[in-house]
Scaffold this active site. Structure first.
Site, short mmCIF file in Angstrom:
data_model
loop_
_atom_site.label_atom_id
_atom_site.label_comp_id
_atom_site.label_asym_id
_atom_site.label_seq_id
_atom_site.Cartn_x
_atom_site.Cartn_y
_atom_site.Cartn_z
N CYS A 48 0.78 -1.13 0.15
CA CYS A 48 -0.06 0.09 -0.09
C CYS A 48 1.01 1.30 0.06
CB CYS A 48 -0.94 -0.01 1.31
SG CYS A 48 -1.81 1.44 1.39
N CYS A 61 -0.57 4.11 2.39
CA CYS A 61 -0.19 3.91 3.63
C CYS A 61 1.44 4.02 4.11
CB CYS A 61 -0.54 2.51 4.05
SG CYS A 61 -1.96 1.73 3.46
N ASP A 62 2.25 3.43 3.35
CA ASP A 62 3.58 3.43 3.65
C ASP A 62 4.32 4.43 2.91
OD1 ASP A 62 3.09 1.51 5.65
OD2 ASP A 62 3.05 0.05 4.02
#
Ligand code: NAP
Length: 314
Positions: A135, A138-139
């Site tokens: 993701c 997200c990261d």
């Protein structure tokens, strides 16, 4: 234990499920929708959606997901944020069980989508969350001024690669062929971005490091030669597998586990409909998933009315 019987239970709150919920709840069918991760499904982890009509400058995946969730709630859908573990038919209704309890309904809409496919190479699991990610939204921010690698050559891989160039110093796309599968527009953007380089005809064979991931072992599939690529992170975008293990034996599926439906989005089990990415043959575009959610919702309403006509004005 199930006490109330809902008209419809929808499994999965991605674009398909949330649209279905907006339609069923707005038609005054009591509607319960399950989501095990975050509403919006895969869209919620997408940086920007540029091809959903009505947003001329695009809309972030997070925004459109919460708009749809809010709209479904506003229409009267109830949400359960839990994983469905099993589904069965009992005495004319459907029993949907999560780890906490069971819920009962007269119809079901399967919109459970799919999850990111894994590389299944040594080190991938060990360094998941320690360099390996599925993701970018997200990261990605964790990789400011760092070197990262992406595996995949489809729309997801290239769209997320472009997003990751905001943070990373250098992004290397590792692709198993010498041509991308992604749309021409995304390809053009990627080829003209100076932060992106490509490692063609190559596959990752291992993820290595000590406390966190440090390098990738890469094999050239044409020459067979192996090399190491130093990288602080690895983002894997190689497609998806359907989230249907809990449906085995309940509805017909294809070999890959996608649910088979007819042109009315009916599954092999009467009263059960499927839409969006979990459906065999889906185009996997948000706008199409939403459209399918609408069709499945209308089909389930028709099914319920045939079983037990509500009458009244439409
Ligand atoms: P995809 O189109 O199936 O692409 C998967 C990519 O991963 C392909 O390039 C494939 O290589 C590669 N791959 C598959 N298995 C691999 C393995 N074991 N090792 C190494 N590489 C592997 O998946 P996606 O990119 O997630 O897209 C899914 C669907 O969503 C598509 O229909 C796509 O158009 C849609 N989508 C659309 C947008 C958008 O409209 N902006 C954004 C994201 C996704 P090969 O090319 O060699 O098969």
């Amino acid at each position: 234990m199930a006490d109330k019987t809902y008209d419809t239970i929808i499994i999965g709150a991605g674009g398909a499920g949330l649209t279905a919920a907006i339609y069923t709840a707005r038609s005054l069918l009591s509607t319960l929708i399950f989501e095990k991760a975050s509403p919006g499904g895969q869209i919620s982890t997408t940086d920007i959606v540029e091809n959903y009509p009505g947003f001329p400058k695009g809309v972030t995946g997070g925004e459109i997901s919460s708009f749809m969730e809010e709209q479904a709630k506003h229409c009267g859908a109830e949400f359960v944020y839990d994983e469905v573990l099993s589904v069965k038919k009992e005495k004319g209704s459907f029993l949907v069980a999560s780890s906490e309890r069971s819920y009962k309904s007269l119809s079901l809409i399967l919109a459970c989508g799919s999850s990111p496919r894994k590389l299944n190479v040594p080190g991938e699991k060990e360094f998941s969350g320690k360099g390996v990610s599925y993701c970018a939204t997200c990261d990605g921010p964790l990789y400011k001024n760092k070197q990262i690698a992406i595996v995949g050559g489809g729309d997801s891989a290239i769209q997320e690669t472009l997003y990751l160039t905001r943070f990373a110093e250098r992004v290397t796309v590792i692709h198993r062929r010498d041509k991308l599968r992604a749309s021409i527009l995304l390809q053009k953007r990627a080829f003209s971005n100076p932060k992106i380089s490509f490692l063609w005809d190559s596959v990752v064979t291992a993820v290595e490091g000590s406390k966190v991931m440090e390098r990738l072992k890469v094999k050239n599939v044409k020459t067979g030669s192996e090399s190491f690529v130093r990288s602080d992170g690895l983002f894997v975008f190689i497609g998806h597998d359907p989230e249907t293990s809990f449906l085995k034996g309940f509805v017909d599926m294809d070999e890959a586990g996608y649910v088979i439906v007819n042109d009315k989005f009916e599954t092999s089990q009467a009263g059960v409909f499927a839409c969006g990415e979990v459906r065999h043959g889906a185009t996997k575009q948000l706008v199409a998933c939403s459209g399918e959610g609408c069709i499945a919702a209308l089909a389930s309403e028709k099914y319920l009315d045939e079983q037990n006509p509500r009458g009244g004005m439409k």
